[in-house]
Scaffold this motif. Structure first.
Motif: not given
Ligand SMILES: [Fe+2]
Length: 122
Positions: A23-37
């Motif tokens: 879950h923590a890793l998925a959260h980081i990945e989703l944050n990475a999407v947000d940060l790139a956008c």
């Protein structure tokens, strides 16, 4: 949640600990999407080559794939992304660097990721 308010994860290797880590890793990945956008949207007025922004679109797409894979694994374990809280430390850092692309590029990968802070925010 604020990073300091995050509950401790279960014991490493236990089913609950495994789900919490995924879950923590998925959260980081989703944050990475947000940060790139966010970089594309927030800094698009800068005089940078079009390819620079195209690369961030590719980053967002790849991070989205990583999120999807982790999300599927969570479902395989009878969990789902959103079942557990996520910390907002990475997004807080993005807000603090919203004024300056160089600060953004330095803080997120060089400080937060390098320290493993995103997985262990306390
Ligand atoms: Fe990723």
């Amino acid at each position: 949640m604020a990073p300091r308010d995050m509950p401790k994860r279960g014991k490493a290797g236990s089913p609950t600990g495994r789900i919490a880590l995924l879950h923590a890793l998925a959260h980081i990945e989703l944050n990475a999407v947000d940060l790139a956008c966010d970089i594309i949207a927030r800094f698009s007025t800068l005089d940078l080559p079009r390819n620079y922004y195209d690369d961030w679109v590719k980053v967002a797409s790849e991070e989205g794939l990583h999120f999807s894979l982790l999300s599927k694994r969570l479902r395989d374990l009878d969990s789902f992304y959103g079942e557990l809280p996520g910390h907002d430390g990475l997004w807080e850092a993005s807000q603090e660097t919203a004024h300056d692309l160089l600060a953004r590029l330095a803080i997120v990968p060089l400080v937060l990721e390098a320290r493993g802070w995103m997985l262990h925010p306390r």
